[in-house]
Design an enzyme around this catalytic site. Sequence first.
Site, PDB file in Angstrom:
ATOM      1  N   ASP A  43      10.613  23.312  13.113  1.00  0.00           N
ATOM      2  CA  ASP A  43      12.100  22.984  12.719  1.00  0.00           C
ATOM      3  C   ASP A  43      11.619  21.754  12.348  1.00  0.00           C
ATOM      4  O   ASP A  43      11.064  20.902  13.262  1.00  0.00           O
ATOM      5  CB  ASP A  43      12.827  23.015  13.596  1.00  0.00           C
ATOM      6  CG  ASP A  43      13.906  24.176  13.639  1.00  0.00           C
ATOM      7  OD1 ASP A  43      13.331  25.358  12.781  1.00  0.00           O
ATOM      8  OD2 ASP A  43      14.536  24.991  14.592  1.00  0.00           O
ATOM      9  N   ASP A  77       7.142  26.964  14.851  1.00  0.00           N
ATOM     10  CA  ASP A  77       8.099  26.221  15.957  1.00  0.00           C
ATOM     11  C   ASP A  77       7.700  25.980  17.436  1.00  0.00           C
ATOM     12  O   ASP A  77       8.299  26.025  18.403  1.00  0.00           O
ATOM     13  CB  ASP A  77       9.148  26.748  15.645  1.00  0.00           C
ATOM     14  CG  ASP A  77       9.900  26.940  14.665  1.00  0.00           C
ATOM     15  OD1 ASP A  77       8.669  26.613  13.630  1.00  0.00           O
ATOM     16  OD2 ASP A  77      11.582  27.537  14.300  1.00  0.00           O
ATOM     17  N   SER A 126      23.660  23.332  12.688  1.00  0.00           N
ATOM     18  CA  SER A 126      23.038  24.760  14.015  1.00  0.00           C
ATOM     19  C   SER A 126      23.322  23.950  14.858  1.00  0.00           C
ATOM     20  O   SER A 126      23.365  24.598  15.510  1.00  0.00           O
ATOM     21  CB  SER A 126      21.558  24.732  13.415  1.00  0.00           C
ATOM     22  OG  SER A 126      20.636  23.964  13.858  1.00  0.00           O
ATOM     23  N   HIS A 172      22.684  18.228  11.980  1.00  0.00           N
ATOM     24  CA  HIS A 172      22.405  19.631  10.979  1.00  0.00           C
ATOM     25  C   HIS A 172      23.542  20.501  11.510  1.00  0.00           C
ATOM     26  O   HIS A 172      23.956  20.670  12.815  1.00  0.00           O
ATOM     27  CB  HIS A 172      21.256  20.334  11.686  1.00  0.00           C
ATOM     28  CG  HIS A 172      20.632  21.435  10.836  1.00  0.00           C
ATOM     29  ND1 HIS A 172      20.676  21.888  11.611  1.00  0.00           N
ATOM     30  CD2 HIS A 172      20.105  21.336   9.773  1.00  0.00           C
ATOM     31  CE1 HIS A 172      19.813  23.833  10.367  1.00  0.00           C
ATOM     32  NE2 HIS A 172      19.680  22.548   9.663  1.00  0.00           N
ATOM     33  N   GLU A 198      21.153  26.853   7.848  1.00  0.00           N
ATOM     34  CA  GLU A 198      20.221  26.707   8.559  1.00  0.00           C
ATOM     35  C   GLU A 198      18.897  27.844   8.264  1.00  0.00           C
ATOM     36  O   GLU A 198      19.549  28.645   7.449  1.00  0.00           O
ATOM     37  CB  GLU A 198      20.607  27.440   9.324  1.00  0.00           C
ATOM     38  CG  GLU A 198      20.047  28.651  10.825  1.00  0.00           C
ATOM     39  CD  GLU A 198      19.659  27.247  12.063  1.00  0.00           C
ATOM     40  OE1 GLU A 198      18.752  26.378  10.900  1.00  0.00           O
ATOM     41  OE2 GLU A 198      19.839  27.265  13.419  1.00  0.00           O
ATOM     42  N   CYS A 233      12.174  32.804  14.224  1.00  0.00           N
ATOM     43  CA  CYS A 233      11.587  32.870  13.452  1.00  0.00           C
ATOM     44  C   CYS A 233      10.498  33.432  12.986  1.00  0.00           C
ATOM     45  O   CYS A 233      10.063  33.731  11.902  1.00  0.00           O
ATOM     46  CB  CYS A 233      11.448  30.888  14.015  1.00  0.00           C
ATOM     47  SG  CYS A 233      12.607  29.877  13.456  1.00  0.00           S
ATOM     48  N   HIS A 261      18.259  20.378  18.634  1.00  0.00           N
ATOM     49  CA  HIS A 261      16.733  20.039  19.231  1.00  0.00           C
ATOM     50  C   HIS A 261      16.100  19.878  17.534  1.00  0.00           C
ATOM     51  O   HIS A 261      16.342  20.135  16.839  1.00  0.00           O
ATOM     52  CB  HIS A 261      17.020  22.488  19.377  1.00  0.00           C
ATOM     53  CG  HIS A 261      17.393  22.816  18.217  1.00  0.00           C
ATOM     54  ND1 HIS A 261      18.424  23.215  18.178  1.00  0.00           N
ATOM     55  CD2 HIS A 261      16.365  23.166  17.290  1.00  0.00           C
ATOM     56  CE1 HIS A 261      18.254  23.988  16.401  1.00  0.00           C
ATOM     57  NE2 HIS A 261      16.896  23.985  16.111  1.00  0.00           N
ATOM     58  N   ALA A 271      10.844  31.589  17.839  1.00  0.00           N
ATOM     59  CA  ALA A 271      11.362  32.472  18.707  1.00  0.00           C
ATOM     60  C   ALA A 271      11.044  34.161  17.849  1.00  0.00           C
ATOM     61  O   ALA A 271      11.555  34.151  17.554  1.00  0.00           O
ATOM     62  CB  ALA A 271      12.941  32.204  19.650  1.00  0.00           C
ATOM     63  N   HIS A 325      15.020  19.090  11.853  1.00  0.00           N
ATOM     64  CA  HIS A 325      16.469  19.157  11.637  1.00  0.00           C
ATOM     65  C   HIS A 325      16.767  17.683  11.008  1.00  0.00           C
ATOM     66  O   HIS A 325      16.532  16.802  12.172  1.00  0.00           O
ATOM     67  CB  HIS A 325      17.144  19.508  12.817  1.00  0.00           C
ATOM     68  CG  HIS A 325      16.988  21.264  12.687  1.00  0.00           C
ATOM     69  ND1 HIS A 325      16.948  21.928  12.041  1.00  0.00           N
ATOM     70  CD2 HIS A 325      17.072  21.940  14.121  1.00  0.00           C
ATOM     71  CE1 HIS A 325      16.804  23.108  12.375  1.00  0.00           C
ATOM     72  NE2 HIS A 325      17.026  23.277  13.643  1.00  0.00           N
ATOM     73  N   LYS A 338      10.480  23.465   7.807  1.00  0.00           N
ATOM     74  CA  LYS A 338      11.209  23.633   7.364  1.00  0.00           C
ATOM     75  C   LYS A 338      13.417  23.086   8.284  1.00  0.00           C
ATOM     76  O   LYS A 338      12.839  22.527   9.038  1.00  0.00           O
ATOM     77  CB  LYS A 338      11.120  25.446   8.258  1.00  0.00           C
ATOM     78  CG  LYS A 338      11.001  25.723   9.511  1.00  0.00           C
ATOM     79  CD  LYS A 338      10.770  27.015   9.479  1.00  0.00           C
ATOM     80  CE  LYS A 338      10.803  27.434  10.863  1.00  0.00           C
ATOM     81  NZ  LYS A 338      12.334  27.537  11.366  1.00  0.00           N
TER      82      LYS A 338
END
Length: 206
Positions: free
Chosen positions: A69, A27, A77, A75, A120, A152, A88, A148, A71, A113
């Site tokens: 990511d 990510d 999250s 999403h 999530e 992840c 994001h 991070a 999304h 992903k």
Amino acid sequence: MKRADPMAVTQSASITIRPDDALVLADIQNDFLPGGSLAVPRSDTIIPRVRLYLTRFLSVPAPIFLTRDWHPRHHCSFRAQGGPWPEHCVAETRGAAPPEDLWIPDAAVIVHKATRVDQEVYSAFQGTHLNEQLKAVGARRLFIGGLATEYCVLNSVRDARRLRYPVYLLMDAIGAIDRNPGDGLAAEREMIELGAVPIRFEDLTT
């Protein structure tokens, strides 16, 4: 007495990258960098090191996997949907793209992903074909970094060890959000306790 883990790796003075190693970077996307909607503090400082790792693996050559990511717009999250994070890395937006100063080799495999609106995902293995892709290229050891640290990266390392991959943790190519002070350090400790070996680029040899 605890039995030795035959799939663990041990720290050595130097590490040679082999064709059956794989680099997995989580990510590294604009929304997680300074100015992004979910910026990881000082995350831009890892980019020069990430480029070094990419160059080294490409020179072997050894396989490279970059997760993103990806999304849907609404999403689960996202805070607007009751999740913990600001919007994001929405698919096909600039925030989901890699930074311009991160060179992406043509040989790199991109793993999207968290593509389902109702799920999530932190681990690079969850809901993806990464494990099958690693097996298809004959990968035996994983070198994991990215963003991070406590989300992840941590969850990817957890799954990699559960799947019995030896893991090297790229200490100079990770960055933590640290919503709670010390979250990143706690994640590093957990990954090492799971058997991930902490290394820096200087530990690699040609």
